[in-house]
Design a protein around this motif. Structure first.
Motif, PDB file in Angstrom:
ATOM      1  N   LEU A  75       0.673  -0.908   0.127  1.00 24.65           N
ATOM      2  CA  LEU A  75       0.165  -0.192   0.027  1.00 24.65           C
ATOM      3  C   LEU A  75       0.876   1.833  -0.297  1.00 24.65           C
ATOM      4  O   LEU A  75       0.528   1.998  -0.526  1.00 24.65           O
ATOM      5  CB  LEU A  75      -0.870   0.028   0.836  1.00 24.65           C
ATOM      6  CG  LEU A  75      -2.079  -1.272   0.775  1.00 24.65           C
ATOM      7  CD1 LEU A  75      -2.673  -0.918   1.915  1.00 24.65           C
ATOM      8  CD2 LEU A  75      -3.099  -0.744   0.330  1.00 24.65           C
ATOM      9  N   ASP A  76       1.821   1.360   0.613  1.00 21.80           N
ATOM     10  CA  ASP A  76       3.031   2.437   0.670  1.00 21.80           C
ATOM     11  C   ASP A  76       2.846   3.629  -0.788  1.00 21.80           C
ATOM     12  O   ASP A  76       3.106   4.701  -0.781  1.00 21.80           O
ATOM     13  CB  ASP A  76       4.477   1.552   1.480  1.00 21.80           C
ATOM     14  CG  ASP A  76       4.930   3.056   1.727  1.00 21.80           C
ATOM     15  OD1 ASP A  76       3.968   4.213   2.741  1.00 21.80           O
ATOM     16  OD2 ASP A  76       5.874   3.638   1.428  1.00 21.80           O
ATOM     17  N   PRO A  77       3.141   2.111  -2.233  1.00 23.63           N
ATOM     18  CA  PRO A  77       3.233   3.390  -2.970  1.00 23.63           C
ATOM     19  C   PRO A  77       2.801   4.120  -3.346  1.00 23.63           C
ATOM     20  O   PRO A  77       1.942   5.035  -4.246  1.00 23.63           O
ATOM     21  CB  PRO A  77       3.950   2.452  -4.246  1.00 23.63           C
ATOM     22  CG  PRO A  77       3.980   1.132  -3.209  1.00 23.63           C
ATOM     23  CD  PRO A  77       3.679   0.804  -2.008  1.00 23.63           C
ATOM     24  N   LEU A  78       1.018   3.453  -2.865  1.00 27.95           N
ATOM     25  CA  LEU A  78      -0.388   3.989  -3.594  1.00 27.95           C
ATOM     26  C   LEU A  78      -0.644   5.803  -3.122  1.00 27.95           C
ATOM     27  O   LEU A  78      -1.300   5.951  -2.803  1.00 27.95           O
ATOM     28  CB  LEU A  78      -1.340   3.161  -3.480  1.00 27.95           C
ATOM     29  CG  LEU A  78      -1.088   2.302  -4.504  1.00 27.95           C
ATOM     30  CD1 LEU A  78      -2.022   1.420  -3.075  1.00 27.95           C
ATOM     31  CD2 LEU A  78      -1.131   2.138  -5.431  1.00 27.95           C
ATOM     32  N   PHE A  79       0.081   5.579  -1.671  1.00 33.11           N
ATOM     33  CA  PHE A  79       0.395   6.956  -0.858  1.00 33.11           C
ATOM     34  C   PHE A  79       1.077   8.357  -1.098  1.00 33.11           C
ATOM     35  O   PHE A  79       2.260   7.462  -1.388  1.00 33.11           O
ATOM     36  CB  PHE A  79      -0.230   7.084   0.485  1.00 33.11           C
ATOM     37  CG  PHE A  79      -1.697   6.583   0.605  1.00 33.11           C
ATOM     38  CD1 PHE A  79      -2.307   7.166   1.266  1.00 33.11           C
ATOM     39  CD2 PHE A  79      -1.961   4.966   0.626  1.00 33.11           C
ATOM     40  CE1 PHE A  79      -3.675   6.546   1.298  1.00 33.11           C
ATOM     41  CE2 PHE A  79      -3.057   4.179   1.530  1.00 33.11           C
ATOM     42  CZ  PHE A  79      -4.061   5.332   1.624  1.00 33.11           C
ATOM     43  N   GLU A 148      -4.660   7.546 -10.565  1.00 30.44           N
ATOM     44  CA  GLU A 148      -4.179   5.886 -10.807  1.00 30.44           C
ATOM     45  C   GLU A 148      -4.658   5.543  -9.977  1.00 30.44           C
ATOM     46  O   GLU A 148      -5.002   4.596  -9.375  1.00 30.44           O
ATOM     47  CB  GLU A 148      -2.811   6.150 -11.592  1.00 30.44           C
ATOM     48  CG  GLU A 148      -2.965   6.430 -13.498  1.00 30.44           C
ATOM     49  CD  GLU A 148      -1.933   6.183 -13.850  1.00 30.44           C
ATOM     50  OE1 GLU A 148      -0.910   5.102 -13.867  1.00 30.44           O
ATOM     51  OE2 GLU A 148      -1.992   7.487 -14.853  1.00 30.44           O
ATOM     52  N   GLU A 149      -3.620   5.927  -8.346  1.00 28.53           N
ATOM     53  CA  GLU A 149      -3.595   5.558  -7.823  1.00 28.53           C
ATOM     54  C   GLU A 149      -4.883   5.039  -6.630  1.00 28.53           C
ATOM     55  O   GLU A 149      -5.404   4.105  -6.129  1.00 28.53           O
ATOM     56  CB  GLU A 149      -2.809   6.035  -6.128  1.00 28.53           C
ATOM     57  CG  GLU A 149      -1.616   6.440  -6.814  1.00 28.53           C
ATOM     58  CD  GLU A 149      -1.698   7.462  -7.483  1.00 28.53           C
ATOM     59  OE1 GLU A 149       0.110   7.709  -8.128  1.00 28.53           O
ATOM     60  OE2 GLU A 149      -1.873   8.056  -7.906  1.00 28.53           O
ATOM     61  N   MET A 150      -5.748   5.854  -6.605  1.00 27.60           N
ATOM     62  CA  MET A 150      -6.754   5.859  -5.677  1.00 27.60           C
ATOM     63  C   MET A 150      -7.689   4.740  -6.880  1.00 27.60           C
ATOM     64  O   MET A 150      -8.301   3.514  -6.086  1.00 27.60           O
ATOM     65  CB  MET A 150      -8.632   6.784  -6.901  1.00 27.60           C
ATOM     66  CG  MET A 150      -7.429   8.125  -5.420  1.00 27.60           C
ATOM     67  SD  MET A 150      -9.411   8.873  -5.593  1.00 27.60           S
ATOM     68  CE  MET A 150     -10.539   7.707  -5.275  1.00 27.60           C
ATOM     69  N   ASP A 151      -7.387   3.971  -8.674  1.00 24.98           N
ATOM     70  CA  ASP A 151      -7.766   2.722  -9.028  1.00 24.98           C
ATOM     71  C   ASP A 151      -6.874   1.575  -8.469  1.00 24.98           C
ATOM     72  O   ASP A 151      -8.071   0.536  -8.093  1.00 24.98           O
ATOM     73  CB  ASP A 151      -7.776   3.470 -10.185  1.00 24.98           C
ATOM     74  CG  ASP A 151      -9.122   4.053 -10.918  1.00 24.98           C
ATOM     75  OD1 ASP A 151      -9.618   4.057 -10.932  1.00 24.98           O
ATOM     76  OD2 ASP A 151      -8.019   4.777 -11.898  1.00 24.98           O
ATOM     77  N   GLU A 152      -6.253   1.948  -8.007  1.00 24.04           N
ATOM     78  CA  GLU A 152      -5.411   0.524  -7.359  1.00 24.04           C
ATOM     79  C   GLU A 152      -6.135   0.805  -6.039  1.00 24.04           C
ATOM     80  O   GLU A 152      -6.071  -0.715  -5.950  1.00 24.04           O
ATOM     81  CB  GLU A 152      -3.502   1.396  -7.264  1.00 24.04           C
ATOM     82  CG  GLU A 152      -3.265   0.985  -9.059  1.00 24.04           C
ATOM     83  CD  GLU A 152      -1.185   0.890  -9.141  1.00 24.04           C
ATOM     84  OE1 GLU A 152      -0.872   0.363  -8.306  1.00 24.04           O
ATOM     85  OE2 GLU A 152      -1.571   2.207  -9.499  1.00 24.04           O
TER      86      GLU A 152
END
Length: 181
Positions: A75-79, A148-152
């Motif tokens: 999860l870390d790279p998505l924030f 893009e991170e929201m979709d992930e």
């Protein structure tokens, strides 16, 4: 997973006692329909998802839930470490004395930054400290689309997304009796 009112979720954030400056967020338009999605996370406090919409400038409705107990390596790279903006969660001051003291601290911070070379990030952090914000940090938010991170994140928490979406649609349907959405 327990779905609750969006402001109850923010109360959990406030009461988490996590490092105030360690929070990060990603937000944007919902995938379908009115409103916004927001993921707010802290390595020690977990990840919270909110679905909200503003009935008017003074009344926000929505639901949310804690979707993870911590931010792991997946999860870390998505924030964001550095966002396109910043966010802060504030609590109202208790009384007039506290309001005056907070105003003095804030004025001192602004004076200091006006007289010395500074960065926007340093000013933001000092303002959040002066306001005693329980949660703040970088945020990627798109007012017209979805990062893009929201979709992930939505794909990662697919079951939570489906449940929150159904609950949110109920809130919208109860609230919007006629008109369009």
């Amino acid at each position: 997973m327990r779905v609750r009112e969006w402001d109850d979720i923010l109360e959990d954030v406030v009461e988490s006692n996590a490092d105030p400056g360690g929070w990060r967020a990603v937000g944007g338009d919902r995938a379908s329909g009115i409103g916004e999605d927001l993921y707010i996370g802290h390595p020690a406090a977990g990840v919270f998802q909110l679905k909200t919409y503003a009935r008017n400038p003074y009344d926000v409705q929505g639901v949310g839930s804690q979707v993870a107990r911590r931010i792991d390596d997946e999860l870390d790279p998505l924030f964001p470490e550095q966002g396109t903006g910043a966010f802060g969660v504030q609590q109202p001051v208790e009384d007039e004395g506290e309001a005056e003291e907070t105003a003095k601290e804030l004025a001192a911070v602004l004076e200091t930054h006006a007289d010395a070379p500074t960065t926007p990030d340093a000013l933001f952090e000092d303002v959040m400290d002066a306001l005693d914000s329980p949660a703040y940090g970088p945020m990627d938010f798109d007012h017209y689309d979805r990062p893009e991170e929201m979709d992930e994140l939505t794909d990662t928490f697919e079951e939570a997304e489906e449940l929150l979406e159904a609950e949110f649609e109920d809130v919208v349907d109860e609230d919007v009796g006629r008109g369009f959405h």
